[in-house]
Write an enzyme that holds these catalytic residues in place. Sequence first.
Site, mmCIF file in Angstrom:
data_model
loop_
_atom_site.group_PDB
_atom_site.id
_atom_site.type_symbol
_atom_site.label_atom_id
_atom_site.label_comp_id
_atom_site.label_asym_id
_atom_site.label_seq_id
_atom_site.Cartn_x
_atom_site.Cartn_y
_atom_site.Cartn_z
ATOM 1 N N HIS A 172 -7.495 9.787 -1.994
ATOM 2 C CA HIS A 172 -6.848 9.683 -0.676
ATOM 3 C C HIS A 172 -7.693 10.325 0.440
ATOM 4 O O HIS A 172 -7.799 9.782 1.531
ATOM 5 C CB HIS A 172 -5.464 10.347 -0.760
ATOM 6 C CG HIS A 172 -4.459 9.809 0.188
ATOM 7 N ND1 HIS A 172 -3.123 9.715 -0.112
ATOM 8 C CD2 HIS A 172 -4.576 9.356 1.454
ATOM 9 C CE1 HIS A 172 -2.473 9.213 0.923
ATOM 10 N NE2 HIS A 172 -3.330 8.991 1.889
ATOM 11 N N ASP B 247 0.845 -1.194 0.000
ATOM 12 C CA ASP B 247 0.000 0.000 0.000
ATOM 13 C C ASP B 247 0.883 1.248 0.000
ATOM 14 O O ASP B 247 1.580 1.530 0.964
ATOM 15 C CB ASP B 247 -0.891 -0.002 1.253
ATOM 16 C CG ASP B 247 -1.864 1.169 1.261
ATOM 17 O OD1 ASP B 247 -2.977 1.014 0.713
ATOM 18 O OD2 ASP B 247 -1.510 2.240 1.791
ATOM 19 N N TYR C 28 3.231 9.741 -0.594
ATOM 20 C CA TYR C 28 4.310 9.151 0.213
ATOM 21 C C TYR C 28 5.680 9.355 -0.445
ATOM 22 O O TYR C 28 6.709 9.174 0.196
ATOM 23 C CB TYR C 28 4.102 7.643 0.451
ATOM 24 C CG TYR C 28 2.807 7.256 1.150
ATOM 25 C CD1 TYR C 28 1.990 8.211 1.763
ATOM 26 C CD2 TYR C 28 2.402 5.926 1.203
ATOM 27 C CE1 TYR C 28 0.801 7.847 2.379
ATOM 28 C CE2 TYR C 28 1.210 5.558 1.838
ATOM 29 C CZ TYR C 28 0.415 6.529 2.411
ATOM 30 O OH TYR C 28 -0.754 6.158 3.026
ATOM 31 N N LYS D 20 -2.613 5.971 -4.300
ATOM 32 C CA LYS D 20 -3.701 6.918 -4.006
ATOM 33 C C LYS D 20 -3.403 8.267 -4.622
ATOM 34 O O LYS D 20 -2.249 8.697 -4.662
ATOM 35 C CB LYS D 20 -3.864 7.084 -2.485
ATOM 36 C CG LYS D 20 -3.797 5.796 -1.709
ATOM 37 C CD LYS D 20 -3.975 5.974 -0.216
ATOM 38 C CE LYS D 20 -3.604 4.685 0.503
ATOM 39 N NZ LYS D 20 -2.188 4.607 0.905
HETATM 40 P P1 NAD Z 1 0.820 1.389 11.915
HETATM 41 O O1 NAD Z 1 -0.367 1.275 12.797
HETATM 42 O O2 NAD Z 1 1.088 0.346 10.921
HETATM 43 O O3 NAD Z 1 2.055 1.581 12.883
HETATM 44 C C1 NAD Z 1 3.334 1.732 12.374
HETATM 45 C C2 NAD Z 1 4.317 1.981 13.519
HETATM 46 O O4 NAD Z 1 4.229 0.944 14.482
HETATM 47 C C3 NAD Z 1 5.719 1.969 12.941
HETATM 48 O O5 NAD Z 1 6.261 3.234 13.078
HETATM 49 C C4 NAD Z 1 6.478 0.940 13.734
HETATM 50 O O6 NAD Z 1 7.503 1.577 14.438
HETATM 51 C C5 NAD Z 1 5.505 0.385 14.737
HETATM 52 N N1 NAD Z 1 5.437 -1.089 14.599
HETATM 53 C C6 NAD Z 1 5.094 -1.792 13.486
HETATM 54 N N2 NAD Z 1 5.103 -3.118 13.755
HETATM 55 C C7 NAD Z 1 5.447 -3.246 15.047
HETATM 56 C C8 NAD Z 1 5.626 -4.364 15.907
HETATM 57 N N3 NAD Z 1 5.423 -5.606 15.477
HETATM 58 N N4 NAD Z 1 5.988 -4.126 17.192
HETATM 59 C C9 NAD Z 1 6.176 -2.884 17.643
HETATM 60 N N5 NAD Z 1 6.025 -1.773 16.891
HETATM 61 C C10 NAD Z 1 5.664 -1.944 15.594
HETATM 62 O O7 NAD Z 1 0.726 2.847 11.261
HETATM 63 P P2 NAD Z 1 0.819 3.490 9.839
HETATM 64 O O8 NAD Z 1 2.133 3.310 9.191
HETATM 65 O O9 NAD Z 1 0.322 4.877 10.023
HETATM 66 O O10 NAD Z 1 -0.321 2.721 9.004
HETATM 67 C C11 NAD Z 1 -0.063 1.601 8.182
HETATM 68 C C12 NAD Z 1 -0.284 1.929 6.733
HETATM 69 O O11 NAD Z 1 -1.601 2.482 6.542
HETATM 70 C C13 NAD Z 1 0.623 3.038 6.176
HETATM 71 O O12 NAD Z 1 1.932 2.598 5.946
HETATM 72 C C14 NAD Z 1 -0.136 3.429 4.943
HETATM 73 O O13 NAD Z 1 0.076 2.474 3.921
HETATM 74 C C15 NAD Z 1 -1.571 3.396 5.436
HETATM 75 N N6 NAD Z 1 -2.068 4.716 5.867
HETATM 76 C C16 NAD Z 1 -3.046 5.306 5.126
HETATM 77 C C17 NAD Z 1 -3.542 6.541 5.472
HETATM 78 C C18 NAD Z 1 -4.637 7.156 4.649
HETATM 79 O O14 NAD Z 1 -4.973 8.325 4.864
HETATM 80 N N7 NAD Z 1 -5.216 6.443 3.733
HETATM 81 C C19 NAD Z 1 -3.030 7.225 6.589
HETATM 82 C C20 NAD Z 1 -2.036 6.601 7.339
HETATM 83 C C21 NAD Z 1 -1.577 5.341 6.989
#
Ligand code: NAD
Length: 277
Positions: free
Chosen positions: A109, A46, A51, A76
């Site tokens: 988005h 994704d 990004y 997106k």
């Molecule tokens: P997430 O909830 O996936 O959390 C990511 C954070 O959690 C990372 O910084 C990492 O340090 C930590 N983490 C990941 N795995 C872990 C583990 N096993 N143990 C401990 N810590 C851990 O948050 P995200 O990156 O904001 O969301 C995931 C994806 O969602 C994004 O990469 C993106 O593709 C999507 N997203 C979309 C939107 C949107 O507006 N459509 C907004 C934000 C994110």
Amino acid sequence: MTAVPQITLNNGRSIPQLGFGVFQIEPKDTAEAVSTALKAGYRHIDTAEMYGNEREVGEAVAKSGLDRADIFVTSKLSNDAHLPEDARLAFELSLQELGFDYLDLFLIHWPLPTRYDGDFVSTWKALEEFYRDGRARSIGVSNFQPHHLRRLHEETEVPPAVNQIEVHPYLTQDEVRGFCAEHGIAVEAWSPIGQGLELEDPTIVSIAQRAGKTPAQVILRWHIQRGDIVFPKSVTPSRVKENFDIFDFELADGDVAEISALNKDQRTGPDPDKFGG
Ligand code: NAD
């Protein structure tokens, strides 16, 4: 290797329920992170124009030795490209950056109520063109509230295949998820582990201890059992593997309910009804 469940979308296409998100991964680190994920078994990536790392996602896919058809890639539309003519250019640029001739899924988005006179309908009609000409195998939206979805339903032809919204135990999104379920729109949960903030929650920690899994695995499993699509982000190889290893256990219905009860309508990101990009 563990089989990731597939979700069938409202147009008959399928999407792996677990993927890998690349938000906030620096372009210089993205190809390596995506390669690590593909080696661990992820087949769904994704990304987004905003990004700034589509090129590196495409590089990792090209280098993987896997067939393009075996990897599901989402991007997106940039918030700066909602005018239909800009959306057409932006979509072409996305394909160019990724080095693909099609995307599996392309999303608006954000709805951006304070920009473009609140018009996302003409933007959606541009996405319908990409869907009809086959360059977007599926199209969808992100951060849409029920009233935005209702407007698309009334004024356009192709229903969104997915709505990608912020969902995690502190923000369970019952209303939007309910609307999507009723209208055959699959829910993708962004920030599935609340960007890491919910990993120390005592309820999650205690369920994780009982299950012999980590808090992140328990939260991801909760999403899977609720039927949502997730794509956690990490650049740490051990965590990338950990987040994939969630198909050898099951949460009891009571555990799922206990985690859902943690809801406090707490967002980590912006409110879609106010966010102007
Ligand atoms: P997430 O909830 O996936 O959390 C990511 C954070 O959690 C990372 O910084 C990492 O340090 C930590 N983490 C990941 N795995 C872990 C583990 N096993 N143990 C401990 N810590 C851990 O948050 P995200 O990156 O904001 O969301 C995931 C994806 O969602 C994004 O990469 C993106 O593709 C999507 N997203 C979309 C939107 C949107 O507006 N459509 C907004 C934000 C994110």
